[in-house]
Design a protein around this motif. Structure first.
Motif, PDB file in Angstrom:
ATOM      1  N   VAL A 280       0.776  -1.226  -0.193  1.00  0.00           N
ATOM      2  CA  VAL A 280       0.046   0.038  -0.156  1.00  0.00           C
ATOM      3  C   VAL A 280       0.756   1.248  -0.027  1.00  0.00           C
ATOM      4  CG1 VAL A 280      -1.824   1.347   1.148  1.00  0.00           C
ATOM      5  CG2 VAL A 280      -2.167  -1.043   1.024  1.00  0.00           C
ATOM      6  N   TYR A 281       1.910   1.144   0.757  1.00  0.00           N
ATOM      7  CA  TYR A 281       2.870   2.330   0.682  1.00  0.00           C
ATOM      8  C   TYR A 281       3.498   2.445  -0.796  1.00  0.00           C
ATOM      9  CZ  TYR A 281       7.203   4.986   1.380  1.00  0.00           C
ATOM     10  OH  TYR A 281       8.367   5.780   1.116  1.00  0.00           O
ATOM     11  N   ILE A 282       3.851   1.676  -1.386  1.00  0.00           N
ATOM     12  CA  ILE A 282       4.456   1.611  -2.975  1.00  0.00           C
ATOM     13  C   ILE A 282       3.253   2.374  -3.673  1.00  0.00           C
ATOM     14  CG2 ILE A 282       5.237   0.260  -4.741  1.00  0.00           C
ATOM     15  CD1 ILE A 282       6.573  -1.570  -2.727  1.00  0.00           C
ATOM     16  N   LEU A 283       2.008   1.879  -3.352  1.00  0.00           N
ATOM     17  CA  LEU A 283       0.902   2.194  -4.402  1.00  0.00           C
ATOM     18  C   LEU A 283       0.801   3.666  -4.073  1.00  0.00           C
ATOM     19  CD1 LEU A 283      -1.700  -0.488  -4.166  1.00  0.00           C
ATOM     20  CD2 LEU A 283      -0.017  -0.125  -5.955  1.00  0.00           C
ATOM     21  N   GLU A 284       0.914   4.145  -2.740  1.00  0.00           N
ATOM     22  CA  GLU A 284       0.871   5.762  -2.446  1.00  0.00           C
ATOM     23  C   GLU A 284       2.061   6.368  -2.908  1.00  0.00           C
ATOM     24  OE1 GLU A 284       0.472   5.622   1.691  1.00  0.00           O
ATOM     25  OE2 GLU A 284      -1.454   5.180   1.852  1.00  0.00           O
ATOM     26  N   GLN A 285       2.977   5.710  -2.895  1.00  0.00           N
ATOM     27  CA  GLN A 285       4.247   6.646  -3.541  1.00  0.00           C
ATOM     28  C   GLN A 285       4.003   6.875  -5.341  1.00  0.00           C
ATOM     29  OE1 GLN A 285       6.977   8.205  -1.945  1.00  0.00           O
ATOM     30  NE2 GLN A 285       5.252   7.763  -0.333  1.00  0.00           N
ATOM     31  N   LEU A 286       3.393   5.840  -5.801  1.00  0.00           N
ATOM     32  CA  LEU A 286       3.001   5.863  -7.183  1.00  0.00           C
ATOM     33  C   LEU A 286       1.843   6.901  -7.744  1.00  0.00           C
ATOM     34  CD1 LEU A 286       3.563   2.144  -8.284  1.00  0.00           C
ATOM     35  CD2 LEU A 286       4.996   4.081  -8.922  1.00  0.00           C
ATOM     36  N   GLY A 287       1.392   7.468  -6.685  1.00  0.00           N
ATOM     37  CA  GLY A 287       0.377   8.277  -6.931  1.00  0.00           C
ATOM     38  C   GLY A 287      -0.916   7.734  -7.470  1.00  0.00           C
ATOM     39  N   ALA A 288      -1.220   6.433  -6.956  1.00  0.00           N
ATOM     40  CA  ALA A 288      -2.385   5.674  -7.574  1.00  0.00           C
ATOM     41  C   ALA A 288      -3.504   6.202  -7.260  1.00  0.00           C
ATOM     42  CB  ALA A 288      -2.104   4.128  -6.984  1.00  0.00           C
ATOM     43  N   SER A 289      -4.143   6.578  -5.851  1.00  0.00           N
ATOM     44  CA  SER A 289      -5.287   6.948  -5.500  1.00  0.00           C
ATOM     45  C   SER A 289      -5.845   7.942  -6.445  1.00  0.00           C
ATOM     46  CB  SER A 289      -5.529   7.153  -4.086  1.00  0.00           C
ATOM     47  OG  SER A 289      -4.477   8.548  -3.841  1.00  0.00           O
ATOM     48  N   GLY A 290      -5.199   9.192  -6.736  1.00  0.00           N
ATOM     49  CA  GLY A 290      -5.541  10.341  -7.300  1.00  0.00           C
ATOM     50  C   GLY A 290      -5.610   9.866  -8.896  1.00  0.00           C
ATOM     51  N   SER A 291      -4.761   9.172  -9.301  1.00  0.00           N
ATOM     52  CA  SER A 291      -4.822   8.703 -10.930  1.00  0.00           C
ATOM     53  C   SER A 291      -6.105   7.856 -11.174  1.00  0.00           C
ATOM     54  CB  SER A 291      -3.574   7.987 -11.132  1.00  0.00           C
ATOM     55  OG  SER A 291      -2.440   8.994 -10.942  1.00  0.00           O
ATOM     56  N   ILE A 292      -6.410   6.750 -10.164  1.00  0.00           N
ATOM     57  CA  ILE A 292      -7.631   6.038 -10.384  1.00  0.00           C
ATOM     58  C   ILE A 292      -8.719   7.104 -10.422  1.00  0.00           C
ATOM     59  CG2 ILE A 292      -9.148   4.466  -9.366  1.00  0.00           C
ATOM     60  CD1 ILE A 292      -6.602   2.895  -8.298  1.00  0.00           C
ATOM     61  N   GLU A 293      -8.835   7.813  -9.448  1.00  0.00           N
ATOM     62  CA  GLU A 293     -10.000   9.024  -9.432  1.00  0.00           C
ATOM     63  C   GLU A 293     -10.102   9.398 -10.651  1.00  0.00           C
ATOM     64  OE1 GLU A 293      -9.409  11.280  -6.115  1.00  0.00           O
ATOM     65  OE2 GLU A 293      -9.818  10.153  -4.911  1.00  0.00           O
ATOM     66  N   ARG A 294      -9.086   9.920 -11.383  1.00  0.00           N
ATOM     67  CA  ARG A 294      -9.270  10.804 -12.688  1.00  0.00           C
ATOM     68  C   ARG A 294      -9.589   9.837 -13.607  1.00  0.00           C
ATOM     69  NH1 ARG A 294      -4.129  12.790 -11.040  1.00  0.00           N
ATOM     70  NH2 ARG A 294      -3.070  11.482 -12.499  1.00  0.00           N
ATOM     71  N   VAL A 295      -9.356   8.598 -13.780  1.00  0.00           N
ATOM     72  CA  VAL A 295      -9.741   7.786 -14.818  1.00  0.00           C
ATOM     73  C   VAL A 295     -11.371   7.351 -14.392  1.00  0.00           C
ATOM     74  CG1 VAL A 295      -9.303   5.317 -15.496  1.00  0.00           C
ATOM     75  CG2 VAL A 295      -7.395   6.619 -15.203  1.00  0.00           C
ATOM     76  N   LEU A 296     -11.675   7.136 -13.382  1.00  0.00           N
ATOM     77  CA  LEU A 296     -13.024   6.833 -13.217  1.00  0.00           C
ATOM     78  C   LEU A 296     -13.950   8.004 -13.486  1.00  0.00           C
ATOM     79  CD1 LEU A 296     -12.704   4.943  -9.742  1.00  0.00           C
ATOM     80  CD2 LEU A 296     -13.147   4.026 -11.900  1.00  0.00           C
ATOM     81  N   GLU A 297     -13.441   9.102 -13.333  1.00  0.00           N
ATOM     82  CA  GLU A 297     -14.161  10.277 -13.915  1.00  0.00           C
ATOM     83  C   GLU A 297     -14.515  10.457 -15.305  1.00  0.00           C
ATOM     84  OE1 GLU A 297     -11.985  13.793 -12.401  1.00  0.00           O
ATOM     85  OE2 GLU A 297     -12.933  13.302 -10.111  1.00  0.00           O
ATOM     86  N   GLU A 298     -13.687   9.493 -16.196  1.00  0.00           N
ATOM     87  CA  GLU A 298     -13.890   9.573 -17.858  1.00  0.00           C
ATOM     88  C   GLU A 298     -15.174   8.800 -17.913  1.00  0.00           C
ATOM     89  OE1 GLU A 298     -12.321  11.388 -19.888  1.00  0.00           O
ATOM     90  OE2 GLU A 298     -11.088  12.434 -18.304  1.00  0.00           O
ATOM     91  N   ASP A 299     -16.010   9.104 -18.861  1.00  0.00           N
ATOM     92  CA  ASP A 299     -17.177   8.640 -19.444  1.00  0.00           C
ATOM     93  C   ASP A 299     -16.869   7.321 -20.269  1.00  0.00           C
ATOM     94  OD1 ASP A 299     -18.806  10.015 -17.569  1.00  0.00           O
ATOM     95  OD2 ASP A 299     -19.294  11.645 -19.368  1.00  0.00           O
ATOM     96  N   ILE A 300     -15.828   7.639 -21.044  1.00  0.00           N
ATOM     97  CA  ILE A 300     -15.378   6.638 -22.313  1.00  0.00           C
ATOM     98  C   ILE A 300     -14.751   5.390 -21.566  1.00  0.00           C
ATOM     99  CG2 ILE A 300     -15.119   8.663 -23.707  1.00  0.00           C
ATOM    100  CD1 ILE A 300     -12.180   8.160 -23.517  1.00  0.00           C
TER     101      ILE A 300
END
Length: 231
Positions: free
Chosen positions: A187-207
Motif C-alpha cells: 500500500v505504501y508503494i502504491l501511495e508513492q506511485l500516486g495511485a489513488s488520485g490517478s484512479i480517481e481521474r480515470v473513473l471520472e472519464e465517461d469513455i
C-alpha cells in the motif's frame, strides 16, 4: 587475484552458460543455481562486460513474461543479483582507496531498461505480454529491486491510455496494483506511485468501459478508508 576490468572475455559463450543455468532454475535448486549465476555475473562485472549482464536482464524479463508461474522466483533472483553486484562495486571502490567508483550502470538500472523496452514492445506489438510484465514489475517493486521513481513513468503511461478509454491499460493497472497490494508494504508503494488520485481521474472519464471501471473500483478497496473518493 583481482581480475582486470579490461580482461578478455567471450561474452557470447558466457551468455550461453548463463542461459543454461537459467533453464535449470526452479524452487528446489534455487540457492545453488542462483549462487552459480551470481558468480558468473560477478566475474562479468569485474571485467566490465556489461553486455552479458544486459543480456541476462533481458532474458529474465522475457522468461517472467512467458513463464508466469516463476515470476516471483525470477524477481527474487534479481534481488539477489542486484545485492551481490552492488557489493562488488563497493569492493572495487575500496580497492581504489575509495577515490573511484565503478563507471558501469547498476544492475537495477539495467533491469529498468529491460522492463521499459519490453513494456514499449508490449504496448505497440504484443499486448498479451503486458499483463504478465506489469505483474513482474510489481514483484520487483515488492522485492525492492526497482526504485519506485523508475516505475512512475510506466504507470503514468498506463493511466494516460486508460483515461483515453483503452481497456487493456486499465486491466494492466489493476493487475499491477493487486500484485503489489499482496504484501503489507504494498500500500505504501502504491501511495508513492500516486495511485489513488490517478484512479480517481480515470473513473471520472465517461469513455472507459464497464469492465475497466469495475476493475479499477475494485482497486480502490485496496487503499485505507478515506484515501480515495467513491465515484
Amino acid at each position: 587475484m583481482w581480475n582486470s576490468w579490461s580482461s578478455q572475455h567471450d561474452s557470447r559463450l558466457e551468455q550461453k552458460r548463463i542461459c543454461g543455468l537459467l533453464n535449470k532454475l526452479n524452487v528446489t535448486n534455487f540457492d545453488s543455481v542462483a549462487t552459480r549465476l551470481i558468480e558468473r555475473l560477478t566475474n562479468c562485472r569485474r571485467r566490465g562486460v556489461v553486455e552479458t549482464i544486459e543480456a541476462f536482464a533481458n532474458s529474465i524479463v522475457l522468461r517472467a513474461v512467458e513463464d508466469t508461474q516463476r515470476s516471483s522466483l525470477y524477481a527474487y533472483l534479481c534481488r539477489r543479483v542486484d545485492r551481490e553486484l552492488e557489493m562488488e562495486d563497493r569492493r572495487w571502490t575500496r580497492l581504489n582507496d575509495g577515490t573511484r567508483q565503478s563507471s558501469h550502470p547498476s544492475f537495477a538500472s539495467i533491469l529498468v531498461d529491460a522492463c521499459e523496452s519490453r513494456f514499449t514492445q508490449a504496448l505497440d506489438e504484443r499486448a498479451t505480454h503486458l499483463f504478465p510484465l506489469v505483474e513482474f514489475i510489481g514483484d520487483l517493486l515488492l522485492d525492492g529491486v526497482l526504485p519506485i521513481a523508475d516505475v512512475q513513468d510506466l504507470v503514468h503511461q498506463l493511466f494516460t491510455l486508460a483515461e483515453q478509454g483503452q481497456e487493456g491499460s486499465a486491466i494492466a493497472l489493476s493487475r499491477l496494483y493487486r500484485r503489489v497490494a499482496r504484501e503489507q508494504e504494498g500500500v505504501y508503494i502504491l501511495e508513492q506511485l500516486g495511485a489513488s488520485g490517478s484512479i480517481e481521474r480515470v473513473l471520472e472519464e465517461d469513455i472507459i468501459t464497464p469492465k475497466a471501471r469495475y476493475l479499477l473500483m475494485a482497486v480502490v478497496d485496496l487503499f485505507p478508508p478515506g484515501t480515495c473518493r467513491r465515484l
